[in-house]
Design a protein around this motif. Structure first.
Motif, PDB file in Angstrom:
ATOM      1  N   VAL A 141      -6.150   3.008   7.802  1.00 40.40           N
ATOM      2  CA  VAL A 141      -6.817   2.153   6.806  1.00 40.40           C
ATOM      3  C   VAL A 141      -6.558   2.681   5.403  1.00 40.40           C
ATOM      4  O   VAL A 141      -6.186   1.927   4.499  1.00 40.40           O
ATOM      5  CB  VAL A 141      -8.336   2.055   7.084  1.00 40.40           C
ATOM      6  CG1 VAL A 141      -9.067   1.423   5.908  1.00 40.40           C
ATOM      7  CG2 VAL A 141      -8.592   1.252   8.355  1.00 40.40           C
ATOM      8  N   LEU A 142      -6.737   3.970   5.205  1.00 39.69           N
ATOM      9  CA  LEU A 142      -6.582   4.544   3.872  1.00 39.69           C
ATOM     10  C   LEU A 142      -5.138   4.506   3.381  1.00 39.69           C
ATOM     11  O   LEU A 142      -4.894   4.473   2.175  1.00 39.69           O
ATOM     12  CB  LEU A 142      -7.120   5.973   3.839  1.00 39.69           C
ATOM     13  CG  LEU A 142      -8.642   6.078   3.992  1.00 39.69           C
ATOM     14  CD1 LEU A 142      -9.069   7.524   4.185  1.00 39.69           C
ATOM     15  CD2 LEU A 142      -9.354   5.458   2.788  1.00 39.69           C
ATOM     16  N   LEU A 143      -4.188   4.492   4.300  1.00 33.65           N
ATOM     17  CA  LEU A 143      -2.784   4.393   3.899  1.00 33.65           C
ATOM     18  C   LEU A 143      -2.336   2.944   3.743  1.00 33.65           C
ATOM     19  O   LEU A 143      -1.176   2.681   3.452  1.00 33.65           O
ATOM     20  CB  LEU A 143      -1.884   5.137   4.888  1.00 33.65           C
ATOM     21  CG  LEU A 143      -2.039   6.651   4.884  1.00 33.65           C
ATOM     22  CD1 LEU A 143      -1.152   7.284   5.946  1.00 33.65           C
ATOM     23  CD2 LEU A 143      -1.744   7.234   3.510  1.00 33.65           C
ATOM     24  N   GLY A 144      -3.271   2.007   3.946  1.00 32.50           N
ATOM     25  CA  GLY A 144      -2.975   0.617   3.622  1.00 32.50           C
ATOM     26  C   GLY A 144      -2.762  -0.317   4.790  1.00 32.50           C
ATOM     27  O   GLY A 144      -2.319  -1.449   4.601  1.00 32.50           O
ATOM     28  N   ALA A 145      -3.076   0.097   6.016  1.00 36.12           N
ATOM     29  CA  ALA A 145      -2.876  -0.787   7.161  1.00 36.12           C
ATOM     30  C   ALA A 145      -3.895  -1.926   7.195  1.00 36.12           C
ATOM     31  O   ALA A 145      -3.640  -2.970   7.782  1.00 36.12           O
ATOM     32  CB  ALA A 145      -2.937   0.003   8.470  1.00 36.12           C
ATOM     33  N   GLY A 146      -5.045  -1.697   6.580  1.00 35.88           N
ATOM     34  CA  GLY A 146      -6.060  -2.747   6.504  1.00 35.88           C
ATOM     35  C   GLY A 146      -6.456  -3.270   7.868  1.00 35.88           C
ATOM     36  O   GLY A 146      -6.747  -2.508   8.787  1.00 35.88           O
ATOM     37  N   ILE A 193     -10.621   2.270  -3.978  1.00 35.75           N
ATOM     38  CA  ILE A 193      -9.647   1.723  -3.025  1.00 35.75           C
ATOM     39  C   ILE A 193      -8.637   0.838  -3.755  1.00 35.75           C
ATOM     40  O   ILE A 193      -7.437   0.910  -3.499  1.00 35.75           O
ATOM     41  CB  ILE A 193     -10.360   0.931  -1.893  1.00 35.75           C
ATOM     42  CG1 ILE A 193     -11.258   1.861  -1.066  1.00 35.75           C
ATOM     43  CG2 ILE A 193      -9.350   0.206  -1.009  1.00 35.75           C
ATOM     44  CD1 ILE A 193     -10.548   2.958  -0.322  1.00 35.75           C
ATOM     45  N   GLN A 194      -9.127   0.028  -4.691  1.00 38.61           N
ATOM     46  CA  GLN A 194      -8.229  -0.842  -5.458  1.00 38.61           C
ATOM     47  C   GLN A 194      -7.251   0.011  -6.275  1.00 38.61           C
ATOM     48  O   GLN A 194      -6.054  -0.285  -6.317  1.00 38.61           O
ATOM     49  CB  GLN A 194      -9.039  -1.759  -6.359  1.00 38.61           C
ATOM     50  CG  GLN A 194      -8.206  -2.787  -7.080  1.00 38.61           C
ATOM     51  CD  GLN A 194      -9.059  -3.774  -7.860  1.00 38.61           C
ATOM     52  OE1 GLN A 194     -10.252  -3.577  -8.047  1.00 38.61           O
ATOM     53  NE2 GLN A 194      -8.438  -4.851  -8.306  1.00 38.61           N
ATOM     54  N   ALA A 195      -7.744   1.061  -6.916  1.00 40.08           N
ATOM     55  CA  ALA A 195      -6.879   1.945  -7.708  1.00 40.08           C
ATOM     56  C   ALA A 195      -5.865   2.654  -6.799  1.00 40.08           C
ATOM     57  O   ALA A 195      -4.687   2.777  -7.152  1.00 40.08           O
ATOM     58  CB  ALA A 195      -7.716   2.962  -8.479  1.00 40.08           C
ATOM     59  N   LEU A 196      -6.304   3.101  -5.625  1.00 41.42           N
ATOM     60  CA  LEU A 196      -5.383   3.741  -4.672  1.00 41.42           C
ATOM     61  C   LEU A 196      -4.255   2.802  -4.288  1.00 41.42           C
ATOM     62  O   LEU A 196      -3.101   3.209  -4.167  1.00 41.42           O
ATOM     63  CB  LEU A 196      -6.132   4.180  -3.410  1.00 41.42           C
ATOM     64  CG  LEU A 196      -6.824   5.524  -3.458  1.00 41.42           C
ATOM     65  CD1 LEU A 196      -7.709   5.701  -2.229  1.00 41.42           C
ATOM     66  CD2 LEU A 196      -5.828   6.657  -3.560  1.00 41.42           C
ATOM     67  N   ARG A 197      -4.573   1.539  -4.095  1.00 43.92           N
ATOM     68  CA  ARG A 197      -3.554   0.555  -3.694  1.00 43.92           C
ATOM     69  C   ARG A 197      -2.529   0.306  -4.792  1.00 43.92           C
ATOM     70  O   ARG A 197      -1.443  -0.186  -4.508  1.00 43.92           O
ATOM     71  CB  ARG A 197      -4.232  -0.748  -3.282  1.00 43.92           C
ATOM     72  CG  ARG A 197      -4.917  -0.615  -1.954  1.00 43.92           C
ATOM     73  CD  ARG A 197      -5.193  -1.966  -1.325  1.00 43.92           C
ATOM     74  NE  ARG A 197      -5.705  -1.766   0.009  1.00 43.92           N
ATOM     75  CZ  ARG A 197      -6.977  -1.900   0.340  1.00 43.92           C
ATOM     76  NH1 ARG A 197      -7.853  -2.291  -0.545  1.00 43.92           N
ATOM     77  NH2 ARG A 197      -7.366  -1.680   1.588  1.00 43.92           N
ATOM     78  N   LEU A 198      -2.884   0.622  -6.030  1.00 41.66           N
ATOM     79  CA  LEU A 198      -1.951   0.446  -7.143  1.00 41.66           C
ATOM     80  C   LEU A 198      -0.979   1.609  -7.283  1.00 41.66           C
ATOM     81  O   LEU A 198       0.044   1.493  -7.955  1.00 41.66           O
ATOM     82  CB  LEU A 198      -2.729   0.247  -8.456  1.00 41.66           C
ATOM     83  CG  LEU A 198      -3.578  -1.020  -8.537  1.00 41.66           C
ATOM     84  CD1 LEU A 198      -4.401  -1.022  -9.818  1.00 41.66           C
ATOM     85  CD2 LEU A 198      -2.710  -2.271  -8.447  1.00 41.66           C
ATOM     86  N   LEU A 199      -1.302   2.733  -6.653  1.00 39.48           N
ATOM     87  CA  LEU A 199      -0.420   3.899  -6.710  1.00 39.48           C
ATOM     88  C   LEU A 199       0.827   3.660  -5.868  1.00 39.48           C
ATOM     89  O   LEU A 199       0.784   2.957  -4.854  1.00 39.48           O
ATOM     90  CB  LEU A 199      -1.137   5.138  -6.163  1.00 39.48           C
ATOM     91  CG  LEU A 199      -2.255   5.744  -6.992  1.00 39.48           C
ATOM     92  CD1 LEU A 199      -2.931   6.875  -6.214  1.00 39.48           C
ATOM     93  CD2 LEU A 199      -1.737   6.240  -8.321  1.00 39.48           C
ATOM     94  N   PRO A 200       1.943   4.300  -6.240  1.00 41.43           N
ATOM     95  CA  PRO A 200       3.119   4.264  -5.359  1.00 41.43           C
ATOM     96  C   PRO A 200       2.750   4.856  -3.991  1.00 41.43           C
ATOM     97  O   PRO A 200       1.851   5.703  -3.897  1.00 41.43           O
ATOM     98  CB  PRO A 200       4.131   5.155  -6.092  1.00 41.43           C
ATOM     99  CG  PRO A 200       3.691   5.146  -7.529  1.00 41.43           C
ATOM    100  CD  PRO A 200       2.193   5.017  -7.484  1.00 41.43           C
ATOM    101  N   VAL A 201       3.431   4.431  -2.957  1.00 38.13           N
ATOM    102  CA  VAL A 201       3.091   4.803  -1.580  1.00 38.13           C
ATOM    103  C   VAL A 201       2.985   6.311  -1.401  1.00 38.13           C
ATOM    104  O   VAL A 201       2.012   6.806  -0.829  1.00 38.13           O
ATOM    105  CB  VAL A 201       4.121   4.217  -0.581  1.00 38.13           C
ATOM    106  CG1 VAL A 201       3.890   4.759   0.819  1.00 38.13           C
ATOM    107  CG2 VAL A 201       4.044   2.702  -0.579  1.00 38.13           C
ATOM    108  N   LYS A 202       3.953   7.074  -1.885  1.00 36.25           N
ATOM    109  CA  LYS A 202       3.927   8.527  -1.670  1.00 36.25           C
ATOM    110  C   LYS A 202       2.749   9.179  -2.385  1.00 36.25           C
ATOM    111  O   LYS A 202       2.156  10.119  -1.870  1.00 36.25           O
ATOM    112  CB  LYS A 202       5.246   9.162  -2.095  1.00 36.25           C
ATOM    113  CG  LYS A 202       6.372   8.790  -1.142  1.00 36.25           C
ATOM    114  CD  LYS A 202       7.652   9.498  -1.476  1.00 36.25           C
ATOM    115  CE  LYS A 202       8.694   9.132  -0.437  1.00 36.25           C
ATOM    116  NZ  LYS A 202       9.886   9.935  -0.537  1.00 36.25           N
ATOM    117  N   ASP A 203       2.403   8.666  -3.566  1.00 34.46           N
ATOM    118  CA  ASP A 203       1.228   9.191  -4.271  1.00 34.46           C
ATOM    119  C   ASP A 203      -0.039   8.878  -3.483  1.00 34.46           C
ATOM    120  O   ASP A 203      -0.918   9.717  -3.343  1.00 34.46           O
ATOM    121  CB  ASP A 203       1.131   8.586  -5.679  1.00 34.46           C
ATOM    122  CG  ASP A 203       2.219   9.098  -6.614  1.00 34.46           C
ATOM    123  OD1 ASP A 203       2.864  10.108  -6.287  1.00 34.46           O
ATOM    124  OD2 ASP A 203       2.418   8.466  -7.672  1.00 34.46           O
TER     125      ASP A 203
END
Length: 193
Positions: free
Chosen positions: A43-48, A132-142
């Protein structure tokens, strides 16, 4: 002291050895033990909403690759590296389909705010949604390094093992990613301000 990681690691090693010898029940116990952290990682890595599918595929691949596990890192780190790879695979397949990334990101912005209308709860939910919204704006590796170090509370060694990066890369990317995240959160605070 609430828990002792070496004890969990030792127990894992016993179950891993049994599972490598063909004991399916031992692997099922490992799955049960690590499902929550695997789900949280996905979830935290974006799988939702696809997190359950991601971890199911990761557990299947983990079982198939169990003979390759050498114990150089904790079983948890090894397994969560598979979860991270499966989440990356999901991102690649999403990117191939037009518009899915945007729809998934918008759908996942919902907060887990309970029906409790207390101001503190609402504010906590808003802060969480903003983070969470700010995290999703970061590049994947960040995003990956921030999730590992601060949301999953991995040690530097576990982060190195999970992401497969050199220690120096983990250190420098963590520092740069935190600065980017702070910048995004500061902009959001000014914007909402």
């Amino acid at each position: 002291m609430s828990s002792s990681p070496p004890e969990v690691s030792l127990d894992d090693e016993v179950f891993v050895t049994r599972a490598q010898a063909g004991d399916l029940e031992a692997y099922e116990l490992l799955v049960a033990r690590h499902t929550a952290s695997a789900y949280r990682t996905a979830v935290l890595l974006g799988a939702g909403s696809d997190a359950e599918d991601v971890i199911q595929e990761a557990f299947v691949k983990g079982y198939r690759k169990l003979s390759r596990y050498r114990g150089e890192s904790s079983f948890r780190s090894w397994l969560l590296a598979i979860v991270a790879n499966e989440t990356r695979n999901l991102h690649r397949s999403r990117n191939r389909r037009d518009g899915l990334v945007l729809r998934a990101a918008a759908a996942n912005l919902e907060s887990d705010i309970a029906e409790d209308v207390a101001v503190g709860t609402v504010l906590a939910g808003e802060r969480r949604a903003t983070l969470i919204q700010a995290l999703r704006l970061l590049p994947v590796k960040d995003r990956e390094v921030i999730v590992c170090r601060y949301l999953l509370d991995f040690s530097e060694d576990e982060t190195v093992a999970m992401l497969g990066w050199p220690r120096g890369t983990v250190k420098s990317r963590t520092s740069r990613a935190l600065a980017k995240l702070r910048g995004l959160l500061d902009r959001e605070e000014v914007h909402d301000g």
